[in-house]
Design a protein around this motif. Structure first.
Motif, PDB file in Angstrom:
ATOM      1  N   HIS A 167      12.177  79.323 -23.432  1.00  0.00           N
ATOM      2  CA  HIS A 167      11.095  79.151 -23.101  1.00  0.00           C
ATOM      3  C   HIS A 167      10.476  80.203 -22.685  1.00  0.00           C
ATOM      4  CE1 HIS A 167      11.442  75.004 -24.198  1.00  0.00           C
ATOM      5  NE2 HIS A 167      11.581  74.184 -22.891  1.00  0.00           N
TER       6      HIS A 167
ATOM      7  N   VAL B  89       9.679  84.335 -22.655  1.00  0.00           N
ATOM      8  CA  VAL B  89       9.012  85.491 -24.278  1.00  0.00           C
ATOM      9  C   VAL B  89       9.190  86.632 -23.504  1.00  0.00           C
ATOM     10  CG1 VAL B  89       6.674  86.301 -24.946  1.00  0.00           C
ATOM     11  CG2 VAL B  89       6.665  84.096 -23.873  1.00  0.00           C
TER      12      VAL B  89
ATOM     13  N   ASP C 169       7.312  88.527 -32.809  1.00  0.00           N
ATOM     14  CA  ASP C 169       7.309  86.659 -33.727  1.00  0.00           C
ATOM     15  C   ASP C 169       5.512  86.281 -33.955  1.00  0.00           C
ATOM     16  OD1 ASP C 169       9.545  85.405 -33.822  1.00  0.00           O
ATOM     17  OD2 ASP C 169       9.525  85.232 -31.856  1.00  0.00           O
TER      18      ASP C 169
ATOM     19  N   GLY D 165      11.968  79.291 -31.718  1.00  0.00           N
ATOM     20  CA  GLY D 165      12.724  80.478 -30.672  1.00  0.00           C
ATOM     21  C   GLY D 165      13.784  80.881 -30.995  1.00  0.00           C
TER      22      GLY D 165
ATOM     23  N   ASN E 100      14.734  78.031 -27.464  1.00  0.00           N
ATOM     24  CA  ASN E 100      12.797  78.539 -27.717  1.00  0.00           C
ATOM     25  C   ASN E 100      12.753  79.517 -27.335  1.00  0.00           C
ATOM     26  OD1 ASN E 100      10.679  77.866 -29.259  1.00  0.00           O
ATOM     27  ND2 ASN E 100      10.353  76.597 -27.053  1.00  0.00           N
TER      28      ASN E 100
ATOM     29  N   LEU F 103      11.430  82.685 -27.544  1.00  0.00           N
ATOM     30  CA  LEU F 103      10.244  83.991 -28.313  1.00  0.00           C
ATOM     31  C   LEU F 103       9.714  85.594 -28.247  1.00  0.00           C
ATOM     32  CD1 LEU F 103       7.687  81.691 -28.897  1.00  0.00           C
ATOM     33  CD2 LEU F 103       9.152  81.210 -30.131  1.00  0.00           C
TER      34      LEU F 103
ATOM     35  N   ALA G 177       2.807  78.899 -27.971  1.00  0.00           N
ATOM     36  CA  ALA G 177       3.584  80.139 -27.767  1.00  0.00           C
ATOM     37  C   ALA G 177       2.900  80.733 -26.657  1.00  0.00           C
ATOM     38  CB  ALA G 177       3.385  81.184 -29.191  1.00  0.00           C
TER      39      ALA G 177
END
Length: 490
Positions: free
Chosen positions: A46, A48, A96, A107, A126, A128, A165
């Motif tokens: 998860h 970023v 994204d 993701g 996942n 991003l 997100a």
């Protein structure tokens, strides 16, 4: 019958062992398994990654191990150094795009492998690509969504936020998402900043969290940054614990909400801010890394019988203001109009939004979004009056702000409090004023040749409540003095 069941039980046990072994090697390699040491903890499910820039990835492995990192059709390899550390960079990638803010985006997978050692593979899911900011400071940054619920905006329940997100990384929680199940652990300043950013940019937003209540700036400065610190404040302790483990992670900029613990430093806080900013920019190898500061809110109550003001937190706010004026790519969001008698203003929402305004205007080129409220730019003397000029003063007005409600203009002729003018003998007087376009005309009947003007330059100009100077976007003017920085330091 028992003899017939026993082999079946053994078979079930064998299957359980095999499944457990497989789960330790595939997936996010939980702490306690050998694979947990291959990548730094910040690289996990998860996460970023920062868009548009090379993506650093690092960890540890046996000396000389061949490390391969695969992500989004890119594969990069390196070898671990003699001390076992390794680092590489994935190529820059675009963000994204989100069709809607409550979207659960699909993701990407990050795969890291080593040809040596017990930790051979980690797979993270996942992940991003979007915008990443670091949120640091003391308790007003550390305050979580779940804290102080009684004083939060009933019309904006952050605990029900559904923005998957929008994510936050903390060393104790890992990467979590802004959903009702997890958002309570977010920083309130961070989540309202990130929400505004995501609403305008329509891309994922990642927030790196490193804030501790009651801490002094000295504890956040790199130990080798050269600032004069006192040993009793454990110089660099919070930097080593909270910043060093994530230093170098790809990000857009830094949010800094601290100063309460250094309020008595006054103007001396300026040099400490410089050491902090220079040191952090050095470890990120970016001397233009955006650094956005929250200018402290009021606390306690100021003395309405002292027109000279300059008491309490006036000096440290001026140091923060001068950092914005003198340092490259440093921004400022003031909380001057939402303070109170206590240390923790409940309204963190407007603070997060004001930080986002500055970032969107200056760091994302959204010129139609106002960067801030009026910023003192200069002055001129006209007869017995001082005419104050500002930046960002479109629709200059007097207004009042009641908790979370939008700013309301006050009736014409309402006096502006906490505004003073100095005569040539050095005496200060509460001043009269009128707005003329985007300027403020300041005077006093007993001052024929004014020397200087101060506005809201006091510990807490929030008592009595307002009004304050705002622009037409409801963003407040920064406290100011027309005196030069050099003269204040003399």
């Amino acid at each position: 019958m028992i003899a017939m069941l026993f082999p079946m039980n053994r078979l079930r046990l064998l299957l359980i062992v095999l499944l457990f072994s497989f789960s330790c090697q595939v997936g996010q390699a939980n702490v306690g398994t050998p694979a947990a040491k291959l990548c730094a903890p910040i690289f996990n499910d998860h996460a970023v990654f920062q868009q548009g820039e090379a993506i650093p990835v690092w960890g540890s492995a046996p000396a000389g191990a061949l490390i391969s990192v695969e992500f989004n059709d890119a594969t990069v390899t390196t070898r671990a150094a003699p001390d076992g550390s390794w680092q590489l960079e994935l190529p820059p990638m675009p963000a994204d795009k989100l069709d809607h803010l409550d979207q659960f985006p699909e993701g990407r997978t990050l795969t890291v492998t080593s040809d040596k050692g017990p930790a051979r593979k980690q797979i993270f899911h996942n992940i991003l690509i979007g915008e990443v900011w670091l949120c640091s400071g003391q308790s007003n940054m550390a305050g979580k969504v779940r804290n102080n619920r009684k004083k939060q905006n009933p019309d904006d329940d952050l605990t029900q936020l559904q923005m998957p997100a929008l994510r936050q990384y903390r060393s104790d929680t890992g990467w979590i998402s802004a959903t009702p199940e997890e958002v309570r652990e977010f920083s309130r300043v961070g989540v309202t900043f990130g929400r505004k950013l995501q609403q305008e940019l329509n891309v994922p937003v990642g927030l790196l969290f490193g804030a501790v209540g009651g801490t002094k700036i000295e504890t956040w400065i790199r130990p080798d940054a050269g600032v004069d610190t006192s040993a009793k404040h454990a110089p660099g302790s919070n930097y080593r614990k909270h910043i060093d483990p994530i230093a170098g992670y790809g990000l857009k900029g830094i949010l800094w909400y601290q100063g309460e613990g250094n309020a008595s430093d006054g103007f001396a806080y300026f040099d400490k801010l410089k050491s902090l900013i220079d040191g952090w920019r050095t470890v990120w190898s970016n001397q233009a890394l955006p650094f956005l500061i929250v200018q402290l809110a009021g606390i306690g109550q100021s003395d309405a019988e002292q027109p000279a003001m300059g008491d309490g937190r006036a000096a440290i706010r001026e140091a923060q203001f001068q950092a914005m004026k003198q340092f490259q790519n440093v921004g400022l969001a003031t909380a001057i109009d939402i303070g109170g008698p206590g240390e923790h203003p409940p309204n963190k929402t407007d603070i997060g939004i004001r930080l986002a305004h500055w970032a969107l205007h200056h760091n994302y080129a959204r010129e139609t979004i106002a960067a801030s409220g009026p910023i003192f730019k200069g002055f001129e003397r006209k007869d017995s009056a001082m005419v104050i000029h500002f930046e960002n003063a479109e629709g200059l007005m007097l207004g009042r702000k009641d908790t979370y409600d939008p700013v309301q203009a006050v009736p014409e002729g309402t006096p502006l409090p906490w505004l003073s003018i100095q005569d040539q003998k050095g005496n200060w007087h509460w001043a009269e004023s009128r707005i003329l376009g985007e300027t403020l005309v300041v005077q006093h009947p007993d001052v024929s040749n004014p020397k200087a003007v101060r506005y809201a330059w006091t510990n807490n100009p929030n008592h009595p409540v307002g009004p304050y100077l705002y622009n037409q976007y409801g963003l407040p003017a920064f406290p100011f003095t027309t005196e030069s920085w050099s003269s204040l330091l003399d």
